[in-house]
Every structure is written in C-alpha cells, then in structure tokens.
Design an enzyme around this catalytic site. Structure first.
Site, mmCIF file in Angstrom:
data_model
loop_
_atom_site.group_PDB
_atom_site.id
_atom_site.type_symbol
_atom_site.label_atom_id
_atom_site.label_comp_id
_atom_site.label_asym_id
_atom_site.label_seq_id
_atom_site.Cartn_x
_atom_site.Cartn_y
_atom_site.Cartn_z
ATOM 1 N N ASN A 207 51.840 21.030 33.076
ATOM 2 C CA ASN A 207 51.250 20.270 34.393
ATOM 3 C C ASN A 207 51.978 21.063 35.496
ATOM 4 O O ASN A 207 51.444 20.968 36.372
ATOM 5 C CB ASN A 207 51.603 18.643 34.381
ATOM 6 C CG ASN A 207 50.926 18.001 33.468
ATOM 7 O OD1 ASN A 207 49.897 18.631 33.212
ATOM 8 N ND2 ASN A 207 51.075 16.991 32.854
ATOM 9 N N SER B 233 43.846 18.101 36.995
ATOM 10 C CA SER B 233 43.614 16.923 37.873
ATOM 11 C C SER B 233 44.171 16.615 39.246
ATOM 12 O O SER B 233 43.712 15.980 40.238
ATOM 13 C CB SER B 233 44.111 15.230 36.941
ATOM 14 O OG SER B 233 45.336 15.575 37.027
ATOM 15 N N ALA C 96 39.953 7.517 34.803
ATOM 16 C CA ALA C 96 39.467 8.625 33.962
ATOM 17 C C ALA C 96 40.031 8.078 32.529
ATOM 18 O O ALA C 96 39.403 7.976 31.501
ATOM 19 C CB ALA C 96 39.989 9.942 34.223
ATOM 20 N N ASN D 28 51.347 10.794 33.028
ATOM 21 C CA ASN D 28 52.031 11.968 33.217
ATOM 22 C C ASN D 28 53.347 11.885 33.703
ATOM 23 O O ASN D 28 53.755 10.912 33.921
ATOM 24 C CB ASN D 28 51.304 13.006 33.787
ATOM 25 C CG ASN D 28 50.215 13.924 33.020
ATOM 26 O OD1 ASN D 28 50.487 14.196 31.888
ATOM 27 N ND2 ASN D 28 49.056 14.297 33.449
ATOM 28 N N LYS E 252 54.945 18.762 28.017
ATOM 29 C CA LYS E 252 53.624 18.595 28.638
ATOM 30 C C LYS E 252 54.097 18.748 30.276
ATOM 31 O O LYS E 252 53.046 19.279 30.820
ATOM 32 C CB LYS E 252 53.287 17.202 28.424
ATOM 33 C CG LYS E 252 51.883 16.939 29.282
ATOM 34 C CD LYS E 252 50.868 16.949 28.640
ATOM 35 C CE LYS E 252 49.321 16.716 29.386
ATOM 36 N NZ LYS E 252 49.008 15.274 29.694
ATOM 37 N N GLY F 39 44.437 -0.178 35.423
ATOM 38 C CA GLY F 39 44.020 1.136 36.105
ATOM 39 C C GLY F 39 42.961 1.910 35.430
ATOM 40 O O GLY F 39 43.145 2.719 34.502
ATOM 41 N N PRO F 40 41.643 1.173 35.297
ATOM 42 C CA PRO F 40 40.675 1.827 34.509
ATOM 43 C C PRO F 40 40.168 2.840 35.339
ATOM 44 O O PRO F 40 38.831 3.156 35.640
ATOM 45 C CB PRO F 40 39.587 0.637 34.391
ATOM 46 C CG PRO F 40 40.171 -0.090 35.743
ATOM 47 C CD PRO F 40 41.356 0.047 36.039
ATOM 48 N N ALA G 119 40.025 13.734 30.596
ATOM 49 C CA ALA G 119 38.896 13.102 31.024
ATOM 50 C C ALA G 119 38.746 12.898 32.512
ATOM 51 O O ALA G 119 39.614 13.284 33.277
ATOM 52 C CB ALA G 119 39.030 11.784 30.310
HETATM 53 N N1 LIG Z 1 42.470 12.543 33.546
HETATM 54 C C1 LIG Z 1 43.040 13.373 32.741
HETATM 55 O O1 LIG Z 1 42.492 14.141 32.161
HETATM 56 C C2 LIG Z 1 44.450 12.982 32.245
HETATM 57 C C3 LIG Z 1 45.085 13.614 31.144
HETATM 58 C C4 LIG Z 1 46.340 13.248 30.622
HETATM 59 C C5 LIG Z 1 47.275 12.609 31.593
HETATM 60 N N2 LIG Z 1 46.435 11.906 32.413
HETATM 61 C C6 LIG Z 1 47.538 10.900 33.502
HETATM 62 O O2 LIG Z 1 47.136 9.713 33.232
HETATM 63 C C7 LIG Z 1 47.617 9.035 34.426
HETATM 64 C C8 LIG Z 1 46.033 8.374 34.737
HETATM 65 O O3 LIG Z 1 45.579 9.357 35.350
HETATM 66 P P1 LIG Z 1 43.822 9.261 35.616
HETATM 67 O O4 LIG Z 1 43.277 10.520 35.634
HETATM 68 O O5 LIG Z 1 42.968 8.477 34.628
HETATM 69 O O6 LIG Z 1 43.625 8.577 37.140
HETATM 70 P P2 LIG Z 1 42.632 8.165 37.751
HETATM 71 O O7 LIG Z 1 41.168 8.406 37.348
HETATM 72 O O8 LIG Z 1 42.805 8.401 39.378
HETATM 73 O O9 LIG Z 1 42.460 6.397 37.569
HETATM 74 C C9 LIG Z 1 43.691 5.523 37.967
HETATM 75 C C10 LIG Z 1 42.947 4.256 38.187
HETATM 76 O O10 LIG Z 1 44.104 3.147 38.708
HETATM 77 C C11 LIG Z 1 43.480 2.382 39.477
HETATM 78 N N3 LIG Z 1 44.258 1.513 40.075
HETATM 79 C C12 LIG Z 1 45.214 2.153 40.920
HETATM 80 N N4 LIG Z 1 46.052 1.198 41.600
HETATM 81 C C13 LIG Z 1 45.901 0.208 40.712
HETATM 82 C C14 LIG Z 1 46.248 -1.348 40.852
HETATM 83 N N5 LIG Z 1 47.488 -1.746 41.506
HETATM 84 N N6 LIG Z 1 45.845 -2.202 39.950
HETATM 85 C C15 LIG Z 1 44.570 -1.753 39.368
HETATM 86 N N7 LIG Z 1 44.220 -0.539 39.150
HETATM 87 C C16 LIG Z 1 44.525 0.276 40.037
HETATM 88 C C17 LIG Z 1 42.500 3.373 40.144
HETATM 89 O O11 LIG Z 1 41.613 2.439 41.107
HETATM 90 P P3 LIG Z 1 40.517 3.040 42.064
HETATM 91 O O12 LIG Z 1 39.283 3.108 41.206
HETATM 92 O O13 LIG Z 1 40.388 1.990 42.910
HETATM 93 O O14 LIG Z 1 40.957 4.419 42.535
HETATM 94 C C18 LIG Z 1 41.853 4.364 39.336
HETATM 95 O O15 LIG Z 1 40.723 3.330 38.824
HETATM 96 C C19 LIG Z 1 47.966 9.943 35.469
HETATM 97 O O16 LIG Z 1 49.434 9.859 35.249
HETATM 98 C C20 LIG Z 1 47.520 11.236 35.158
HETATM 99 O O17 LIG Z 1 48.234 12.312 35.230
HETATM 100 C C21 LIG Z 1 45.345 12.348 33.012
#
Ligand SMILES: NC(=O)c1ccc[n+]([C@@H]2O[C@H](COP(=O)([O-])OP(=O)(O)OC[C@H]3O[C@@H](n4cnc5c(N)ncnc54)[C@H](OP(=O)(O)O)[C@@H]3O)[C@@H](O)[C@H]2O)c1
Length: 291
Positions: free
Chosen positions: A179, A244, A11, A98, A175, A8-9, A124
């Site tokens: 959220n 987010s 943010a 989260n 947290k 899941g690469p 991010a």
């Molecule tokens: N962003 C923040 O600032 C932040 C801060 C704290 C916590 N979080 C938490 O961290 C977690 C991730 O958040 P995020 O913001 O990084 O989400 P995101 O940007 O939507 O990234 C999720 C990634 O997972 C990929 N993905 C989905 N299904 C997959 C699979 N089966 N195999 C491989 N990759 C897959 C997506 O692919 P696609 O590119 O195809 O969509 C996307 O690249 C969440 O629970 C969020 O609440 C986020």
C-alpha cells in the site's frame, strides 16, 4: 446464527454485507452515513443482491453479536459512535481496514480483548451507494485464537480465503509495503504502468525499504526481496489498474495518507529510523488534497 452490524457500507463494507446476507442464518444490518435501499455486488461470477436493514441514526441500533467496521481509517472515531448502541457485554468488533494500527485506532473506544483486527485483500470499488464491483477473490487474515476463529465462521458459506495467523504483525506490515508504494500512483494520478519507469520503480523500492525497516523494528518479519516483488507485481498488473488512494483523490475524497505512509514516518521516528521518501509522499499528497 449471528446478528451482525456492518458500519461503513462502501466498497468493502457493502460487498462483505452482501456476502454475509447470503447465509440465512445471519441477520445482517448496516450502519450507513449515506442511506440506500439495497445492495448489489457485481462479482466475476455474477451479481449478488441483499436487502439488509439500513440504519443512519445511532439510536436506531440494538446490541448485536458482531460489529464489523469497514470505514476508511480516518473515519474511525466517527464509526465508533455506533458502538454506544450496537455493543452489549458479549459483542465483538472486527476492524476491517488497511494499515497496521487497527487496535490502536479502536482500543480507546472498546474493550481490546473483544476487538478483532482484520487484514483484507479484496479488490472492490463502489459505483454508487449500495452498489459495488468486486474485481477478484477475497483473502482475509485474522490473529489466531477464539475471536479470529469465530470471525472466520461468519464467512463459512462463502468462497473467501480466511486465514488465521500467529504473526498478524507480519501480515499487516507486508500489506503496508504494498500500500505504501501506491502513494506514487496517487501523486502522479496514473495507474500501474508507472512502475515500468525505472526512476519511479526506484522511488517505490525506497518507500518499501523504509517500510521494511520500520516494520522490522515493530516486530514484523519481512524479506529483503519485498521491494522487488512489489515492483514486479505492479508491472504484471493491468497498466490502468489504480489503487484506492488514486480513486479517492480523483473523487475529491480524503485519502488514507496517514494510515499508508504517515504511519511509517511516525513509527519510524519512535524507533529512530528516518523515512524521508515516505515523508515526501505525505507532504505531496497532503498538499494535493488540501490546497
Ligand atoms: N476498496 C478496496 O479495494 C480495499 C481493499 C482492501 C482494503 N481496503 C480498506 O478497507 C477500508 C474501507 O475501504 P473502502 O474502499 O470500502 O472505503 P469506501 O468505499 O470509501 O467506504 C467507506 C464507507 O464508510 C462510510 N462511512 C464513513 N463514516 C461513517 C460513519 N460514521 N458511519 C457509517 N458509515 C460511515 C462511507 O459513507 P459515504 O458513502 O457517506 O461516504 C462509505 O460508505 C479502508 O481502510 C481501505 O483502505 C479497501
């Protein structure tokens, strides 16, 4: 040295993969849904680059020491399909998401004694596949113990703040208080400035009070002052700062409604605690998303 597969690469995931790859002793690869060639992370102190191997097929992967899952919560079951090839008898799996149900989401897929739940606070955004912007410092919390300590060692070369705690339940519920209040922004599609509206601030406090009541029933230690602290924090944030769920709604992506507000309603029902304001947020956000 550790072999690491980050699933899941986005943010969070691409940002962590890039930081991990700065340590030559690690061999970092990523499991992606959308492929890309390399990672570029814009941090407040400059740009970092990484060129991990990018896999898009489960069959391409071999067992690693560490699997790090950083998909959205609603993609957890799909993410777990990578475990079939990525996990051997000694692999440990860190869940970097989260919510408060890290283990509940994955223990049906993997040995719970080798699962490491991670609370992450790292602002991010993803700009495009492989490109992210890290807007501030990274704070991570893991349960105390061997798994948590070994996970922390993976980041020893970074300036990440990585804490181990005997009370992970409180860390994730604190947290969640933050959220869950963000649902109001996602409903209104407006940034942190909405917290200056007294009526909206009152709704945010009600959401957090429900979260506190359910969190305490689940074993978390949460002070009565948390609702005011969250409103005060939102009022100190840049007026346009968006969470987010807002970003996901704007981008037409699913929102983590269940992990951030639905869970308060669900677990509240288990304890006989009503959470009507969170239920209202869930209904409005589901309607905004699905109709
Ligand atoms: N962003 C923040 O600032 C932040 C801060 C704290 C916590 N979080 C938490 O961290 C977690 C991730 O958040 P995020 O913001 O990084 O989400 P995101 O940007 O939507 O990234 C999720 C990634 O997972 C990929 N993905 C989905 N299904 C997959 C699979 N089966 N195999 C491989 N990759 C897959 C997506 O692919 P696609 O590119 O195809 O969509 C996307 O690249 C969440 O629970 C969020 O609440 C986020």
């Amino acid at each position: 040295m550790a072999t690491i597969l980050l699933i899941g690469p986005g943010a969070i995931g691409a940002t962590l993969a890039a930081w991990l790859a700065q340590d030559d002793r690690h061999q970092v690869s990523v499991a992606a849904r959308t492929p890309f060639d390399s990672i570029e992370v814009c941090t407040t102190e400059g740009v970092i680059h990484a060129k991990p191997r990018v896999f898009t097929q489960v069959a391409q992967v071999k067992p690693v020491d560490w699997v790090l899952v950083a998909t959205k919560t609603y993609d957890s079951d799909a993410a777990a399909k990578w475990f079939d090839t990525a996990c051997g008898p000694f692999t440990r799996v860190a869940i970097i998401q989260n919510g408060v149900e890290h283990l509940a989401r994955f223990e049906k897929h993997f040995d719970p004694t080798r699962l490491v739940p991670v609370m992450i606070d790292l602002p991010a955004d993803r700009l495009s596949p492989g490109k992210t912007i890290q807007r501030g410092a990274a704070h991570l919390v893991v349960p105390a113990g061997n798994n948590g300590a070994d996970f922390a060692k993976l980041f020893a070369h970074t300036n990440f703040d990585l804490k181990q705690t005997d009370d992970f339940t409180t860390a994730v519920w604190r947290k969640l208080c933050l959220n869950s209040a963000g649902a109001v922004s996602a409903v209104l599609l407006k940034g942190a400035r909405i917290s200056h509206h007294e009526g909206v601030a009152g709704i945010m406090r009600s959401i957090v009070r429900e979260c506190i009541a359910v969190g305490r029933a689940e074993g978390a230690t949460l002070a009565d002052t948390v609702p005011d602290e969250i409103v005060a924090g939102a009022r100190r944030a840049p007026p346009d700062a968006e969470n987010s769920m807002v970003a996901d709604r704007r981008a037409g992506r699913p929102m983590e409604i269940d992990a951030r507000n639905g869970v308060i309603v669900r677990l509240g029902a288990k304890h006989g605690i009503a959470a009507p304001v969170n239920a209202l947020m869930v209904a409005l956000l589901e309607a905004a998303q699905d109709t």
